[in-house]
Design a protein around this motif. Structure first.
Motif, PDB file in Angstrom:
ATOM      1  N   GLU A 123     107.261  21.794 -11.290  1.00  0.00           N
ATOM      2  CA  GLU A 123     106.693  22.846 -10.464  1.00  0.00           C
ATOM      3  C   GLU A 123     105.174  22.910 -10.605  1.00  0.00           C
ATOM      4  OE1 GLU A 123     108.413  24.947  -8.165  1.00  0.00           O
ATOM      5  OE2 GLU A 123     109.672  23.199  -8.551  1.00  0.00           O
ATOM      6  N   ARG A 124     104.691  22.618 -11.796  1.00  0.00           N
ATOM      7  CA  ARG A 124     103.242  22.596 -12.025  1.00  0.00           C
ATOM      8  C   ARG A 124     102.567  21.574 -11.110  1.00  0.00           C
ATOM      9  NH1 ARG A 124     100.987  19.668 -17.351  1.00  0.00           N
ATOM     10  NH2 ARG A 124      98.774  19.478 -16.782  1.00  0.00           N
ATOM     11  N   TYR A 125     103.181  20.411 -10.989  1.00  0.00           N
ATOM     12  CA  TYR A 125     102.612  19.367 -10.137  1.00  0.00           C
ATOM     13  C   TYR A 125     102.717  19.747  -8.661  1.00  0.00           C
ATOM     14  CZ  TYR A 125     102.206  16.322 -14.182  1.00  0.00           C
ATOM     15  OH  TYR A 125     101.847  15.785 -15.392  1.00  0.00           O
ATOM     16  N   GLY A 178      94.630  12.532  -6.752  1.00  0.00           N
ATOM     17  CA  GLY A 178      94.148  13.863  -6.405  1.00  0.00           C
ATOM     18  C   GLY A 178      95.021  14.956  -6.970  1.00  0.00           C
ATOM     19  N   VAL A 179      96.335  14.771  -6.900  1.00  0.00           N
ATOM     20  CA  VAL A 179      97.264  15.780  -7.424  1.00  0.00           C
ATOM     21  C   VAL A 179      97.214  15.807  -8.943  1.00  0.00           C
ATOM     22  CG1 VAL A 179      99.708  16.405  -7.631  1.00  0.00           C
ATOM     23  CG2 VAL A 179      98.763  15.699  -5.414  1.00  0.00           C
ATOM     24  N   ALA A 180      97.118  14.631  -9.571  1.00  0.00           N
ATOM     25  CA  ALA A 180      97.032  14.568 -11.030  1.00  0.00           C
ATOM     26  C   ALA A 180      95.795  15.305 -11.527  1.00  0.00           C
ATOM     27  CB  ALA A 180      97.016  13.119 -11.497  1.00  0.00           C
ATOM     28  N   GLU A 181      94.679  15.103 -10.850  1.00  0.00           N
ATOM     29  CA  GLU A 181      93.449  15.778 -11.249  1.00  0.00           C
ATOM     30  C   GLU A 181      93.573  17.289 -11.085  1.00  0.00           C
ATOM     31  OE1 GLU A 181      90.440  13.972  -8.895  1.00  0.00           O
ATOM     32  OE2 GLU A 181      90.275  12.170 -10.152  1.00  0.00           O
ATOM     33  N   ALA A 182      94.197  17.719  -9.990  1.00  0.00           N
ATOM     34  CA  ALA A 182      94.377  19.148  -9.757  1.00  0.00           C
ATOM     35  C   ALA A 182      95.293  19.778 -10.802  1.00  0.00           C
ATOM     36  CB  ALA A 182      94.934  19.384  -8.352  1.00  0.00           C
ATOM     37  N   ALA A 183      96.238  18.975 -11.303  1.00  0.00           N
ATOM     38  CA  ALA A 183      97.173  19.474 -12.313  1.00  0.00           C
ATOM     39  C   ALA A 183      96.635  19.305 -13.728  1.00  0.00           C
ATOM     40  CB  ALA A 183      98.511  18.739 -12.185  1.00  0.00           C
ATOM     41  N   GLY A 192     107.603   9.897  -3.289  1.00  0.00           N
ATOM     42  CA  GLY A 192     108.451  10.889  -3.938  1.00  0.00           C
ATOM     43  C   GLY A 192     107.759  12.226  -4.076  1.00  0.00           C
ATOM     44  N   LEU A 193     106.460  12.187  -4.347  1.00  0.00           N
ATOM     45  CA  LEU A 193     105.678  13.416  -4.439  1.00  0.00           C
ATOM     46  C   LEU A 193     105.649  14.133  -3.094  1.00  0.00           C
ATOM     47  CD1 LEU A 193     103.673  15.300  -5.941  1.00  0.00           C
ATOM     48  CD2 LEU A 193     101.853  13.721  -5.244  1.00  0.00           C
ATOM     49  N   LEU A 194     105.442  13.366  -2.021  1.00  0.00           N
ATOM     50  CA  LEU A 194     105.397  13.964  -0.685  1.00  0.00           C
ATOM     51  C   LEU A 194     106.750  14.531  -0.277  1.00  0.00           C
ATOM     52  CD1 LEU A 194     103.125  11.387   1.176  1.00  0.00           C
ATOM     53  CD2 LEU A 194     102.532  13.734   0.548  1.00  0.00           C
ATOM     54  N   ASP A 195     107.838  13.838  -0.630  1.00  0.00           N
ATOM     55  CA  ASP A 195     109.176  14.366  -0.354  1.00  0.00           C
ATOM     56  C   ASP A 195     109.368  15.716  -1.046  1.00  0.00           C
ATOM     57  OD1 ASP A 195     110.417  12.640   1.424  1.00  0.00           O
ATOM     58  OD2 ASP A 195     111.291  11.370  -0.136  1.00  0.00           O
ATOM     59  N   ALA A 196     108.953  15.779  -2.306  1.00  0.00           N
ATOM     60  CA  ALA A 196     109.112  17.019  -3.071  1.00  0.00           C
ATOM     61  C   ALA A 196     108.252  18.131  -2.489  1.00  0.00           C
ATOM     62  CB  ALA A 196     108.745  16.776  -4.536  1.00  0.00           C
ATOM     63  N   LEU A 197     107.048  17.793  -2.050  1.00  0.00           N
ATOM     64  CA  LEU A 197     106.171  18.794  -1.445  1.00  0.00           C
ATOM     65  C   LEU A 197     106.711  19.233  -0.093  1.00  0.00           C
ATOM     66  CD1 LEU A 197     103.574  20.406  -1.686  1.00  0.00           C
ATOM     67  CD2 LEU A 197     102.362  18.491  -0.611  1.00  0.00           C
ATOM     68  N   TYR A 198     107.250  18.298   0.661  1.00  0.00           N
ATOM     69  CA  TYR A 198     107.889  18.604   1.945  1.00  0.00           C
ATOM     70  C   TYR A 198     109.007  19.622   1.739  1.00  0.00           C
ATOM     71  CZ  TYR A 198     110.660  17.587   6.205  1.00  0.00           C
ATOM     72  OH  TYR A 198     111.380  17.667   7.376  1.00  0.00           O
ATOM     73  N   GLU A 199     109.822  19.387   0.718  1.00  0.00           N
ATOM     74  CA  GLU A 199     110.909  20.329   0.405  1.00  0.00           C
ATOM     75  C   GLU A 199     110.346  21.686   0.016  1.00  0.00           C
ATOM     76  OE1 GLU A 199     114.985  20.453  -2.305  1.00  0.00           O
ATOM     77  OE2 GLU A 199     113.345  19.118  -2.877  1.00  0.00           O
TER      78      GLU A 199
END
Length: 204
Positions: free
Chosen positions: A10-12, A32-37, A53-60
């Motif tokens: 969830e943090r990511y 970009g996401v790693a840096e933000a997290a 996979g990251l985009l799928d999770a964000l889409y959900e």
């Protein structure tokens, strides 16, 4: 998934959503996401397998946010038409709050990203189930509520999509309506009501 691992995931996703809101779709990279997290790119790959996979999770997650916004509406009242209109207005507000998030849900802003079909089916079924239920309440006997809901949604999507597109460009002085939120909200409301009327939706 263990609670601790779920929390890390969830943090990511929170970080990815922040990137999406603040910097747009093009900034949605693993780095970009790693840096933000405040984490390493390896940790993103470990949890999501990569950008897809990251985009799928964000889409959900974005659909979960829409579902939450619709679920937060007041309980159903005796006026089913007013309830359906409230849902339609909440949908517009959700789209206006983050055009980038809305684009990720319903457009193809990320080249090559095609959400997993099973995931798409699940999130659409869950989220739009609330919408279909409200349409069903005001559908005349014999009406296919799912078809009516789809037709109404296409009108909503078209109206708010045009609004978002125009908002991203220089305003035209001779456009159909003034480039204000009030004018757009009123036009959207009138369009939704016209579609509901055309579909024969009414309180029983």
């Amino acid at each position: 998934m263990r609670p601790a691992e779920h929390g890390h995931r969830e943090r990511y996703l929170d970080a990815a959503l922040a990137v999406l809101f603040d910097r747009g779709v093009t900034a949605l990279t693993v780095r970009g996401v790693a840096e933000a997290a405040g984490a390493s790119t390896i940790s993103v790959y470990t949890r999501f397998g990569g950008r897809s996979g990251l985009l799928d999770a964000l889409y959900e997650r974005t659909f979960e946010s829409l579902h939450g916004a619709l679920e937060a509406l007041p309980p159903e009242s005796p006026d089913g038409i007013a309830d359906l209109l409230d849902l339609a207005m909440a949908y517009r507000l959700f789209a206006r709050e983050s055009p980038a998030r809305y684009a990720l849900m319903f457009e193809r802003p990320v080249p090559g990203f095609d959400p997993d079909p099973a995931l798409r089916s699940a999130v659409v079924r869950t989220t739009f189930g609330l919408f279909i239920d409200r349409v069903r309440r005001v559908s005349p006997p014999g009406t296919d509520a799912q078809t009516a809901a789809y037709q109404l949604w296409t009108a909503m999507h078209g109206l708010v999509g045009a609004e978002l597109m125009l908002a991203s460009r220089t305003a035209l002085p001779d456009w159909f309506i003034p480039p204000t939120d009030d004018a757009n909200a009123q036009m959207y409301r009138r369009g939704v009501i016209a579609m509901m009327t055309g579909l024969g939706l009414r309180d029983r």
